[in-house]
Every structure is written in structure tokens, then in C-alpha cells.
Design a protein around this motif. Structure first.
Motif, PDB file in Angstrom:
ATOM      1  N   ALA A   1     -14.075  90.359  21.576  1.00 11.65           N
ATOM      2  CA  ALA A   1     -12.768  89.436  21.330  1.00 11.65           C
ATOM      3  C   ALA A   1     -12.063  89.854  19.931  1.00 11.65           C
ATOM      4  CB  ALA A   1     -12.767  88.064  21.569  1.00 11.65           C
ATOM      5  N   GLY A   2     -12.959  89.782  19.166  1.00  3.30           N
ATOM      6  CA  GLY A   2     -12.684  89.859  17.585  1.00  3.30           C
ATOM      7  C   GLY A   2     -12.122  90.953  17.190  1.00  3.30           C
ATOM      8  N   LEU A   3     -12.014  92.157  18.054  1.00  2.33           N
ATOM      9  CA  LEU A   3     -11.384  93.236  17.785  1.00  2.33           C
ATOM     10  C   LEU A   3      -9.684  92.940  17.997  1.00  2.33           C
ATOM     11  CD1 LEU A   3     -13.597  95.866  19.254  1.00  2.33           C
ATOM     12  CD2 LEU A   3     -13.392  95.178  17.130  1.00  2.33           C
ATOM     13  N   LEU A   4      -9.218  92.341  18.611  1.00  2.96           N
ATOM     14  CA  LEU A   4      -7.944  92.001  19.015  1.00  2.96           C
ATOM     15  C   LEU A   4      -7.190  91.329  17.930  1.00  2.96           C
ATOM     16  CD1 LEU A   4      -8.310  91.031  22.749  1.00  2.96           C
ATOM     17  CD2 LEU A   4      -7.805  93.164  21.947  1.00  2.96           C
ATOM     18  N   GLY A   5      -5.959  91.448  17.833  1.00  2.00           N
ATOM     19  CA  GLY A   5      -5.074  90.856  16.828  1.00  2.00           C
ATOM     20  C   GLY A   5      -4.573  89.308  17.061  1.00  2.00           C
ATOM     21  N   LEU A   6      -5.496  88.458  17.717  1.00  2.00           N
ATOM     22  CA  LEU A   6      -5.253  87.143  18.157  1.00  2.00           C
ATOM     23  C   LEU A   6      -5.039  86.467  16.723  1.00  2.00           C
ATOM     24  CD1 LEU A   6      -7.558  86.908  20.992  1.00  2.00           C
ATOM     25  CD2 LEU A   6      -5.117  86.721  21.328  1.00  2.00           C
ATOM     26  N   PRO A   7      -3.996  85.784  16.382  1.00  2.00           N
ATOM     27  CA  PRO A   7      -3.641  84.951  15.302  1.00  2.00           C
ATOM     28  C   PRO A   7      -4.387  83.651  15.074  1.00  2.00           C
ATOM     29  CG  PRO A   7      -1.698  84.759  16.379  1.00  2.00           C
ATOM     30  CD  PRO A   7      -2.615  85.799  17.178  1.00  2.00           C
TER      31      PRO A   7
ATOM     32  N   VAL B   1       1.421  78.224  20.678  1.00  2.00           N
ATOM     33  CA  VAL B   1       1.096  78.802  22.031  1.00  2.00           C
ATOM     34  C   VAL B   1       1.892  80.137  21.844  1.00  2.00           C
ATOM     35  CG1 VAL B   1       3.344  77.693  22.863  1.00  2.00           C
ATOM     36  CG2 VAL B   1       1.385  78.571  24.470  1.00  2.00           C
ATOM     37  N   GLY B   2       1.246  81.351  22.461  1.00  2.00           N
ATOM     38  CA  GLY B   2       1.943  82.532  22.264  1.00  2.00           C
ATOM     39  C   GLY B   2       1.393  83.612  23.112  1.00  2.00           C
ATOM     40  N   TYR B   3       1.778  84.950  22.855  1.00  2.00           N
ATOM     41  CA  TYR B   3       1.607  86.211  23.700  1.00  2.00           C
ATOM     42  C   TYR B   3       1.260  87.234  23.066  1.00  2.00           C
ATOM     43  CZ  TYR B   3       2.467  90.234  26.352  1.00  2.00           C
ATOM     44  OH  TYR B   3       2.525  91.550  27.059  1.00  2.00           O
ATOM     45  N   LEU B   4       0.089  87.873  23.256  1.00  2.00           N
ATOM     46  CA  LEU B   4      -0.296  89.068  22.547  1.00  2.00           C
ATOM     47  C   LEU B   4      -0.188  90.303  23.320  1.00  2.00           C
ATOM     48  CD1 LEU B   4      -2.677  89.927  19.804  1.00  2.00           C
ATOM     49  CD2 LEU B   4      -3.169  90.825  21.907  1.00  2.00           C
ATOM     50  N   ARG B   5       0.381  91.437  23.075  1.00  2.00           N
ATOM     51  CA  ARG B   5       0.343  92.662  24.079  1.00  2.00           C
ATOM     52  C   ARG B   5      -0.644  93.551  22.859  1.00  2.00           C
ATOM     53  NH1 ARG B   5       0.611  95.474  28.662  1.00  2.00           N
ATOM     54  NH2 ARG B   5       0.928  97.552  28.486  1.00  2.00           N
ATOM     55  N   ALA B   6      -1.777  93.861  23.661  1.00  2.00           N
ATOM     56  CA  ALA B   6      -2.815  94.666  23.023  1.00  2.00           C
ATOM     57  C   ALA B   6      -2.419  96.142  23.317  1.00  2.00           C
ATOM     58  CB  ALA B   6      -4.111  94.281  23.577  1.00  2.00           C
ATOM     59  N   GLY B   7      -2.567  96.948  22.458  1.00  2.00           N
ATOM     60  CA  GLY B   7      -2.387  98.383  22.153  1.00  2.00           C
ATOM     61  C   GLY B   7      -3.669  99.046  23.196  1.00  2.00           C
ATOM     62  N   ASP B   8      -3.396 100.418  23.340  1.00  2.00           N
ATOM     63  CA  ASP B   8      -4.454 101.017  24.340  1.00  2.00           C
ATOM     64  C   ASP B   8      -5.545 101.575  23.276  1.00  2.00           C
ATOM     65  OD1 ASP B   8      -2.848 101.142  26.507  1.00  2.00           O
ATOM     66  OD2 ASP B   8      -1.587 102.915  25.843  1.00  2.00           O
ATOM     67  N   SER B   9      -6.867 100.806  23.725  1.00  2.00           N
ATOM     68  CA  SER B   9      -7.883 101.278  22.827  1.00  2.00           C
ATOM     69  C   SER B   9      -8.685 102.241  23.603  1.00  2.00           C
ATOM     70  CB  SER B   9      -8.680  99.924  22.649  1.00  2.00           C
ATOM     71  OG  SER B   9      -9.926 100.021  22.123  1.00  2.00           O
ATOM     72  N   ASP B  10      -9.071 103.376  22.586  1.00  2.00           N
ATOM     73  CA  ASP B  10     -10.058 104.164  23.194  1.00  2.00           C
ATOM     74  C   ASP B  10     -11.452 103.829  23.620  1.00  2.00           C
ATOM     75  OD1 ASP B  10      -7.908 106.032  23.216  1.00  2.00           O
ATOM     76  OD2 ASP B  10      -8.394 106.977  21.052  1.00  2.00           O
ATOM     77  N   MET B  11     -11.973 102.771  22.858  1.00  2.00           N
ATOM     78  CA  MET B  11     -13.085 102.221  22.804  1.00  2.00           C
ATOM     79  C   MET B  11     -13.229 101.251  24.189  1.00  2.00           C
ATOM     80  SD  MET B  11     -15.206  99.570  20.432  1.00  2.00           S
ATOM     81  CE  MET B  11     -14.781  98.184  21.066  1.00  2.00           C
ATOM     82  N   MET B  12     -12.307 100.541  24.576  1.00  2.00           N
ATOM     83  CA  MET B  12     -12.247  99.731  25.682  1.00  2.00           C
ATOM     84  C   MET B  12     -11.602 100.352  27.030  1.00  2.00           C
ATOM     85  SD  MET B  12     -11.639  95.896  24.131  1.00  2.00           S
ATOM     86  CE  MET B  12     -10.281  96.379  22.668  1.00  2.00           C
ATOM     87  N   GLU B  13     -10.917 101.470  26.864  1.00  2.00           N
ATOM     88  CA  GLU B  13     -10.625 102.360  28.051  1.00  2.00           C
ATOM     89  C   GLU B  13      -9.788 101.508  29.064  1.00  2.00           C
ATOM     90  OE1 GLU B  13     -13.700 104.901  29.179  1.00  2.00           O
ATOM     91  OE2 GLU B  13     -14.326 105.674  27.329  1.00  2.00           O
ATOM     92  N   GLU B  14     -10.294 102.001  30.504  1.00  2.00           N
ATOM     93  CA  GLU B  14      -9.508 101.219  31.750  1.00  2.00           C
ATOM     94  C   GLU B  14      -9.887  99.860  31.566  1.00  2.00           C
ATOM     95  OE1 GLU B  14     -10.549 103.865  34.917  1.00  2.00           O
ATOM     96  OE2 GLU B  14      -9.481 105.588  33.795  1.00  2.00           O
TER      97      GLU B  14
END
Length: 339
Positions: free
Chosen positions: A46-52, A235-248
Motif C-alpha cells: 500500500a505504501g507504494l501508491l500515491g495516497l495523500p 475524501v477522495g479518489y486515486l487512479r493508480a497507474g499500471d505497475s509492472d511489479m503488481m501486474e494483473e
């Protein structure tokens, strides 16, 4: 006689000047505005994501600069498996983040955050084991494995990732802009747009290897009771980019939310209680990566000088295994005065 009276009069004037100066200093120390605690879920995934993190809905005044340095250390232990998944998160994360804010225009500011991370076996396993033993608490099996070892592993039939050697480096830099569009009495509501750049290294768990974008609403309000309270929320919404590490197996559409209460119980001291939560980072049956996270933080803030404050707080995973067992955090902040 006249000379003695003049001397006494001069001493009185000096004493009054000293008292006036001290009162002025005391008043200046109480000017700094309230802020939520800086809380991040430092779970290795979870710490890899851009959650503010939460922040005050008020913006920095035009032309002024605010700054903060945040430090966090989190200890992890999760071991889970299902018929086709395996998860082991055992280690420690140290994170520093430099935060800068600049007032672009009236009711507008921009914020830059530059993090640095270190993943290792750490040193807190023994302390946490002793704490569990003292209170007779369940330790989730962590006392049965070697202490101070780094082992992040996740595997499924469609892919896997892991880290077994100590790594450190620059994390994912984020940039956001805040527009405070509503002001009424002591209440402010703002709209936030942010972007996290994939500047970290996904192989070292210092970044996701992808860019994320988020949008959020924040509010701050004061005096909702007879106590000197300030409330903050987001309250918010995050769109996570395509991560090669986390794949499908990664989730790309994530919600996040938080609520904080700042009680100014003394002129230079605040007690802050805070809740934070967000959607699960992976499409998984395992709790550690597949269930929504909930964290609770309790901290104290000391306004030690004009426009300066220090925070000390502890963060717990109130939804067990969705965040680190415990995170210790400290911040030093500089915030310009509001006119």
C-alpha cells in the motif's frame, strides 16, 4: 530623594516592558494554524501508491512558503496464504519526506513532497514481541520466526514480487494543487488535484514504477463545541497507474478518506486523534493486501516557537494486517502566519 524616585520609576518601566514583551511572545506562539497529523500507510504494498496524507483545507497565503520534515518508522509482520496465493511481509520501513507549500494566489497553493525510503530487517521486533508478551496479546505468529529479518514476498499463479535484501533510495515524488473554494465563519472547504510521479524503483520497493493521479475534497472547521477543537477531513479518489511489479492483480480505482480532531488543551500544546482509511491495493483474497485498510493515530503537538511546531504520534492498524503493526512518526513544521 528625587533620584531614588526616578530610579524606582525606571525599574518599573523596565519591568512593564519585559512583561509586555513576554505577553507579546506568548501571543505570537499561539498564531500557528491547526493541521492534521501526517499519516501514511507504510505497508510495503500500500505504501507504494500515491495516497495523500490529510492536511489543512486552508491554503498558504500568496507568496508565502510553508515547510515540513516528516519521519516515520513502521514494523511489519504478516503471513497469509490461500489455495493460490501466498503473502509474507516481514521487515521494517524507515521513511523521510520533505514537504514544501507555496501560495500561488489567493485561495490557491501548490505542494511538493519528496520522500526517501529504507527497507531492512530493522530493530523493533524484540520490542514489539516483549510488548505483546507483557499484555498477553496475540502476536499473529511473529514470535515464532527469526527477528529482524527482511522478507517481502507475494506470489500467485499470474505473477509474483518480493524483496529480501536491504534497499533504500528516493521514493515517488508527488505534486498537488489546492483551491479553497468555500469560506464561511471558521469553516473552509477545498478541492485538491494531485499527481505522483514514478521516480522510485519498484524493484527496491521505493516506488510503484508508475504514475498515479488523485482528486480530493478537504474541510477544516473550528469550535463545534465548548472545547477549543478544530476538525479536519478528506475524501477522495486515486487512479493508480499500471505497475509492472503488481501486474494483473493490482487495483487501480481506489477511494481514500480521513477525519482528524485537534484539541488545543494548552496554549502551546495540542492532542490530535485521527482516523485514515483507503481501498485495498490488490485484487486478492488475503487480508494484508486485499482488504480495505483502517488506521488510527494519536499524537501530541508542541508549538515551541513562533510559526514552528513538532508532532510526535503513533499509528496502529485498527483493521489488523491492513497496515503495519505499529508506526512511530515525528514531524517538524514551519507554517507562515495568516494575516
Amino acid at each position: 530623594m528625587r533620584g531614588n524616585q526616578l530610579l524606582k520609576g525606571g525599574n518599573t518601566v523596565r519591568r512593564m516592558s519585559l512583561i509586555t514583551g513576554l505577553l507579546g511572545l506568548q501571543a505570537s506562539l499561539s498564531v500557528v494554524a491547526s493541521e492534521p497529523l501526517y499519516v501514511k500507510n507504510l505497508s510495503p504494498v500500500a505504501g507504494l501508491l500515491g495516497l495523500p496524507s490529510q492536511r489543512d483545507a486552508r491554503t498558504t497565503e500568496q507568496g508565502q512558503v510553508g515547510a515540513a520534515l516528516h519521519s516515520s518508522i513502521a514494523n511489519h509482520y504478516i503471513n497469509e496464504s490461500s489455495s493460490d496465493e501466498f503473502l509474507n511481509l516481514d521487515g521494517e520501513t524507515l521513511r523521510f519526506a520533505l514537504e514544501l507549500r507555496y501560495g500561488l494566489a489567493k485561495n490557491w497553493d501548490v505542494q511538493l513532497e519528496v520522500p526517501w525510503l529504507d527497507h531492512s530487517g530493522g530493530d523493533l521486533d524484540g520490542l514489539i514481541d516483549d510488548w505483546h508478551d507483557f499484555w498477553g496479546m496475540s502476536d499473529g505468529g511473529r514470535s515464532s520466526v527469526p527477528r529482524d529479518v527482511l522478507d517481502y514476498s507475494y506470489s500467485t499463479p499470474t505473477g509474483s514480487f518480493g524483496l529480501q535484501e536491504d534497499e533504500s533510495g528516493l521514493g515517488d515524488i508527488s505534486l498537488s494543487t489546492t483551491y479553497a473554494f468555500y469560506h464561511e465563519d471558521n469553516t473552509v472547504v477545498s478541492l485538491v488535484l494531485g499527481y505522483k510521479f514514478g521516480t522510485g524503483d519498484d524493484e527496491d520497493f521505493t516506488g510503484s514504477g508508475a504514475d498515479d493521479a488523485f482528486v480530493a475534497f478537504r474541510f477544516s472547521g473550528e469550535q463545534l463545541s465548548d472545547l477549543p477543537l478544530t476538525w479536519h477531513g478528506q475524501v477522495g479518489y486515486l487512479r493508480a497507474g499500471d505497475s509492472d511489479m503488481m501486474e494483473e492483480f493490482q487495483e487501480q480505482n481506489l477511494w481514500f478518506a480521513g477525519l482528524a480532531m485537534d484539541w488545543r488543551f494548552a496554549q502551546h500544546w495540542s492532542l490530535i486523534a485521527q482516523l485514515d482509511g483507503h481501498a485495498a491495493p490488490l485484487d486478492s483474497e488475503l487480508k494484508g493486501v486485499g482488504e480495505d485498510a483502517a488506521l488510527a493515530a494519536l499524537g501530541v503537538r508542541w508549538y515551541f516557537a513562533r510559526q514552528w511546531s513538532v508532532d510526535i504520534n503513533v499509528v496502529e492498524d485498527i483493521r489488523v494486517a491492513t497496515a503495519p503493526d505499529v508506526t512511530f512518526q515525528a514531524s517538524i513544521r514551519y507554517r507562515p502566519e495568516s494575516s
